[in-house]
Enzyme design. Sequence first.
Site, PDB file in Angstrom:
ATOM      1  N   HIS A  58       1.173  -3.986   8.922  1.00  0.00           N
ATOM      2  CA  HIS A  58       2.568  -3.619   8.739  1.00  0.00           C
ATOM      3  C   HIS A  58       3.645  -3.123  10.061  1.00  0.00           C
ATOM      4  CE1 HIS A  58       2.776  -4.625   4.467  1.00  0.00           C
ATOM      5  NE2 HIS A  58       1.911  -3.781   4.254  1.00  0.00           N
ATOM      6  N   HIS A  91       0.889  -1.228  -0.056  1.00  0.00           N
ATOM      7  CA  HIS A  91       0.036   0.015  -0.008  1.00  0.00           C
ATOM      8  C   HIS A  91       0.945   1.287  -0.032  1.00  0.00           C
ATOM      9  CE1 HIS A  91      -3.282  -2.713   0.907  1.00  0.00           C
ATOM     10  NE2 HIS A  91      -3.963  -1.696   1.059  1.00  0.00           N
TER      11      HIS A  91
END
Length: 234
Positions: A202, A153
């Site tokens: 993440h 992303h």
Amino acid sequence: MKFLSTNRVLRFIEARFTPGGELGLHLTAGVALMVLATAVFGAIAGAVVGRTGIALLDLRVSQWFDAHAAEPLVSVVLVFSALHSVASVAVAAGLLGWYFWRRRERYWLLALVCAVPGGMLLNVLLKYVYQRSRPVFDAPMVDLATYSFPSGHTSASTALYGFLACYVVMTARRHGTRVWAVLLAVLMVALVATSRVYLGAHYLSDVLAGIVESCGWLALCITGCSTLRRRRAA
């Protein structure tokens, strides 16, 4: 002979810093940014593999965000993150490519194709090289089976917003417009990176590596297409 050799070196250096040359300052700056980004990415990756440096901070940052996650912010962040998924960025890049096609800006279109879709492929390759597992929580906000390092992303968003900022900086007439383009690009990338850590998708090092990865790749793509355009014009 020594004097002639010195002159050649000086002429070569001067040509690399000439603003208008096809292989001048713009190419030198692009290569320098790419080399710097590669070095920073290598340092982050080395810390992740060796579990040193920033990798020691990853778990504490992830646990802090997980402990402070609450509604309605979680829902807002989920929507914002979804709007910056790889698929969403690909659609946005397609619309931007259509814009360049209509305006017949071939070199910008080529740079876009190399920077965004190419950057996405690079990110997938790096994920399989490092094969880092994602953060694990008792009650995860997102459940993903893919690898964590570097963040897809964040990488895709950096490529898209970075490309838009480069386009505005190189085409806008007003200095203020250029400054705002860069600031907005930095803000959007920072928000995307923070959203991925906030959701537990993440680690901090994942998003930082994604940013650095795309910055280096973007510098290579923009510089390469600009050099091609200058050579054709010459």
